[in-house]
Design an enzyme around this catalytic site. Structure first.
Site, PDB file in Angstrom:
ATOM      1  N   THR A 292       0.803  -1.219   0.000  1.00  0.00           N
ATOM      2  CA  THR A 292       0.000   0.000   0.000  1.00  0.00           C
ATOM      3  C   THR A 292       0.838   1.273   0.000  1.00  0.00           C
ATOM      4  O   THR A 292       0.454   2.275  -0.599  1.00  0.00           O
ATOM      5  CB  THR A 292      -0.903   0.001   1.259  1.00  0.00           C
ATOM      6  OG1 THR A 292      -1.625  -1.218   1.268  1.00  0.00           O
ATOM      7  CG2 THR A 292      -1.868   1.148   1.273  1.00  0.00           C
TER       8      THR A 292
ATOM      9  N   ASP B 230       2.093  -7.512  -3.885  1.00  0.00           N
ATOM     10  CA  ASP B 230       1.368  -7.486  -2.615  1.00  0.00           C
ATOM     11  C   ASP B 230       2.100  -8.475  -1.703  1.00  0.00           C
ATOM     12  O   ASP B 230       2.510  -9.554  -2.151  1.00  0.00           O
ATOM     13  CB  ASP B 230      -0.078  -7.963  -2.851  1.00  0.00           C
ATOM     14  CG  ASP B 230      -0.936  -7.795  -1.617  1.00  0.00           C
ATOM     15  OD1 ASP B 230      -1.802  -6.910  -1.616  1.00  0.00           O
ATOM     16  OD2 ASP B 230      -0.742  -8.570  -0.636  1.00  0.00           O
ATOM     17  N   SER B 231       2.266  -8.120  -0.456  1.00  0.00           N
ATOM     18  CA  SER B 231       3.115  -8.974   0.383  1.00  0.00           C
ATOM     19  C   SER B 231       2.485 -10.336   0.649  1.00  0.00           C
ATOM     20  O   SER B 231       3.156 -11.245   1.123  1.00  0.00           O
ATOM     21  CB  SER B 231       3.494  -8.266   1.683  1.00  0.00           C
ATOM     22  OG  SER B 231       2.461  -8.315   2.613  1.00  0.00           O
ATOM     23  N   SER B 232       1.208 -10.517   0.317  1.00  0.00           N
ATOM     24  CA  SER B 232       0.606 -11.858   0.434  1.00  0.00           C
ATOM     25  C   SER B 232       1.256 -12.822  -0.553  1.00  0.00           C
ATOM     26  O   SER B 232       1.116 -14.038  -0.418  1.00  0.00           O
ATOM     27  CB  SER B 232      -0.893 -11.806   0.138  1.00  0.00           C
ATOM     28  OG  SER B 232      -1.465 -10.711   0.770  1.00  0.00           O
TER      29      SER B 232
ATOM     30  N   ASP C 256       1.126  -6.956   5.452  1.00  0.00           N
ATOM     31  CA  ASP C 256       0.545  -8.270   5.765  1.00  0.00           C
ATOM     32  C   ASP C 256       1.586  -9.318   6.162  1.00  0.00           C
ATOM     33  O   ASP C 256       1.383 -10.068   7.111  1.00  0.00           O
ATOM     34  CB  ASP C 256      -0.289  -8.788   4.579  1.00  0.00           C
ATOM     35  CG  ASP C 256      -1.563  -7.977   4.402  1.00  0.00           C
ATOM     36  OD1 ASP C 256      -1.908  -7.199   5.320  1.00  0.00           O
ATOM     37  OD2 ASP C 256      -2.213  -8.108   3.346  1.00  0.00           O
TER      38      ASP C 256
ATOM     39  N   THR D  79       4.803  -8.746  15.220  1.00  0.00           N
ATOM     40  CA  THR D  79       3.694  -9.473  14.631  1.00  0.00           C
ATOM     41  C   THR D  79       2.632  -8.451  14.233  1.00  0.00           C
ATOM     42  O   THR D  79       2.484  -7.424  14.906  1.00  0.00           O
ATOM     43  CB  THR D  79       3.174 -10.536  15.638  1.00  0.00           C
ATOM     44  OG1 THR D  79       2.273 -11.377  14.977  1.00  0.00           O
ATOM     45  CG2 THR D  79       2.514  -9.945  16.856  1.00  0.00           C
TER      46      THR D  79
ATOM     47  N   THR E  97       3.971 -20.923  21.291  1.00  0.00           N
ATOM     48  CA  THR E  97       2.644 -20.677  21.870  1.00  0.00           C
ATOM     49  C   THR E  97       1.756 -19.857  20.936  1.00  0.00           C
ATOM     50  O   THR E  97       2.245 -18.966  20.236  1.00  0.00           O
ATOM     51  CB  THR E  97       2.725 -19.976  23.244  1.00  0.00           C
ATOM     52  OG1 THR E  97       1.382 -19.667  23.663  1.00  0.00           O
ATOM     53  CG2 THR E  97       3.513 -18.677  23.216  1.00  0.00           C
ATOM     54  N   GLN E  98       0.464 -20.168  20.937  1.00  0.00           N
ATOM     55  CA  GLN E  98      -0.459 -19.349  20.142  1.00  0.00           C
ATOM     56  C   GLN E  98      -0.898 -18.098  20.908  1.00  0.00           C
ATOM     57  O   GLN E  98      -1.604 -17.250  20.364  1.00  0.00           O
ATOM     58  CB  GLN E  98      -1.647 -20.154  19.602  1.00  0.00           C
ATOM     59  CG  GLN E  98      -2.356 -21.037  20.582  1.00  0.00           C
ATOM     60  CD  GLN E  98      -3.432 -21.888  19.915  1.00  0.00           C
ATOM     61  OE1 GLN E  98      -4.584 -21.516  19.984  1.00  0.00           O
ATOM     62  NE2 GLN E  98      -3.097 -23.009  19.318  1.00  0.00           N
ATOM     63  N   CYS E  99      -0.445 -17.957  22.168  1.00  0.00           N
ATOM     64  CA  CYS E  99      -0.718 -16.703  22.886  1.00  0.00           C
ATOM     65  C   CYS E  99       0.091 -15.585  22.235  1.00  0.00           C
ATOM     66  O   CYS E  99       1.184 -15.817  21.729  1.00  0.00           O
ATOM     67  CB  CYS E  99      -0.272 -16.803  24.343  1.00  0.00           C
ATOM     68  SG  CYS E  99      -1.257 -17.921  25.317  1.00  0.00           S
TER      69      CYS E  99
HETATM   70  N1  ASP Z   1      -2.088  -6.309   1.237  1.00  0.00           N
HETATM   71  C1  ASP Z   1      -1.086  -5.298   1.422  1.00  0.00           C
HETATM   72  C2  ASP Z   1       0.270  -5.975   1.487  1.00  0.00           C
HETATM   73  O1  ASP Z   1       0.599  -6.560   2.484  1.00  0.00           O
HETATM   74  C3  ASP Z   1      -1.378  -4.511   2.647  1.00  0.00           C
HETATM   75  C4  ASP Z   1      -0.314  -3.468   2.926  1.00  0.00           C
HETATM   76  O2  ASP Z   1       0.353  -2.989   2.041  1.00  0.00           O
HETATM   77  O3  ASP Z   1      -0.151  -3.110   4.085  1.00  0.00           O
HETATM   78  O4  ASP Z   1       1.003  -5.926   0.519  1.00  0.00           O
END
Ligand code: ASP
Length: 342
Positions: free
Chosen positions: A15, A59-61, A92, A167, A278-280
């Site tokens: 973004t 996109d970082s995904s 992300d 995180t 841990t998931q905490c």
């Molecule tokens: N979906 C975007 C990404 O991680 C969200 C961002 O840029 O913060 O690339």
């Protein structure tokens, strides 16, 4: 007179580098060479800023280990020419990439600061400008001829954190990141408050070593009440499996049902490391408290202590890429490499 710091901005996507198309309303990447047009304030900074961009920002995904490598290689190739690096990245998976870089860049003695934003740079209410400008300022902080920050950090919404302690905690608030088990390294107010006692101090005169092999065949499994034998046996029989991380309950507790213990014993006996995280959100695994984790300690499960899942995944991938013997793997994983665990 001290010359100005040279900072390299590396744009990977996300973004922060986007603007809204005024006709369609959709978000599109802007040409990074036009950076000054959007942030003329960069001209006021007391440092020289150059930029490089992924040829196709993502996109970082869509980030994967090969992209971490690409970033690490840019840092390596430009290491001598620049005083600091600012990596612009989608929020992300920023904590994964930033953690990966912290393990890749052994003996790092210059700042590598990740930042991004929740709103695009062209948006009136954007958080991109502050995040970017302060990240550059932090990357160019020098005291006694030394960079103040000599590690990989994540800067977001007035705080610099150790990268491998972060995180993403919020998809809405500007304060998108947290570091539940380690204090911020810098807090940005009217002045930059540096938490000197918590900074990583690299060994003197050691050359940067860039580790480039990540083993991607790892699994991350989150336990939940009701997870059953069929599911566990199915995922643990993934072909070519090299390592597994279990996100467990509380202080590292796993169900002590016989079938589960047996399934884990089978893969540990095949020398596949199994990590307990841990998931905490905060706190630590402690495998000396309940029968539901002492049992597992006894079969050789590795304690992730207070590590984040993001750091555990990337540390595991990196360690599996090095030829570490089975005997040493547990001890090495349970030892902090770059401040990622206590
Ligand atoms: N979906 C975007 C990404 O991680 C969200 C961002 O840029 O913060 O690339």
């Amino acid at each position: 007179m001290k010359s100005k710091s040279n900072i390299l901005l590396i744009y990977t996507g996300g973004t922060i580098g986007m603007i809204k198309d005024s006709e369609t309303g959709s978000l599109e990447n802007f040409n990074f060479n036009d950076l000054l047009e959007y942030i003329p304030e960069l001209n006021l900074l007391d440092c020289n800023v150059s930029s490089k961009s992924f040829s196709k920002p993502i996109d970082s995904s869509n980030m994967k280990p090969s992209n971490w490598l690409e970033i690490g290689t840019i840092v390596e190739d430009n290491y001598e020419s620049y005083d600091g690096f600012v990596i612009l990245h989608g929020s992300d998976t920023m904590s994964y990439t930033a953690s990966a870089l912290s393990f890749m860049l052994e003996n790092l003695s210059k700042p590598v600061i990740f930042t991004g934003s929740q709103l695009p740079i062209g948006d009136l209410r954007t958080d991109a400008k502050e995040n970017l400008i302060t990240s550059i300022q932090i990357a160019s902080l020098i005291e006694k001829n030394q960079p103040v920050i000599q590690e990989v950090g994540v800067y977001f919404e007035y705080k610099l954190y150790r990268a491998n302690r972060t995180t993403k905690i919020n998809a809405e608030h500007f304060e998108a990141f947290d570091s539940p088990n380690y204090p911020p390294l810098i807090i940005s107010g009217v002045n930059l408050f540096v938490n000197y006692d918590f900074l990583l101090k690299p060994k003197k005169n050691k050359k940067l070593v860039v580790h480039k092999i990540f083993e991607p065949n790892v699994l991350l499994v989150k336990l939940f009440p009701g997870i059953n034998e069929k599911m566990i046996n199915h995922i643990l029989s993934t072909p070519n499996l090299k390592g597994v991380i279990f996100e467990t309950y509380g202080s590292g507790n796993l169900t002590n049902e016989k079938w589960f213990l047996k399934a884990l014993k089978i893969i540990i006996d095949k020398n596949i490391p199994v990590i307990n995280v841990t998931q905490c959100v905060g706190g630590s695994v402690d495998m000396n408290i309940y029968s539901t984790n002492i049992l597992y300690r006894n079969i050789g499960i590795i304690s992730g202590k207070d590590i984040t899942t993001e750091a555990a995944v990337t540390k595991l991938m990196l360690m599996l890429g090095q030829n570490i013997s089975t005997n040493n793997f547990k001890t090495k994983f349970e030892t902090s490499l770059v401040g990622e665990m206590k």
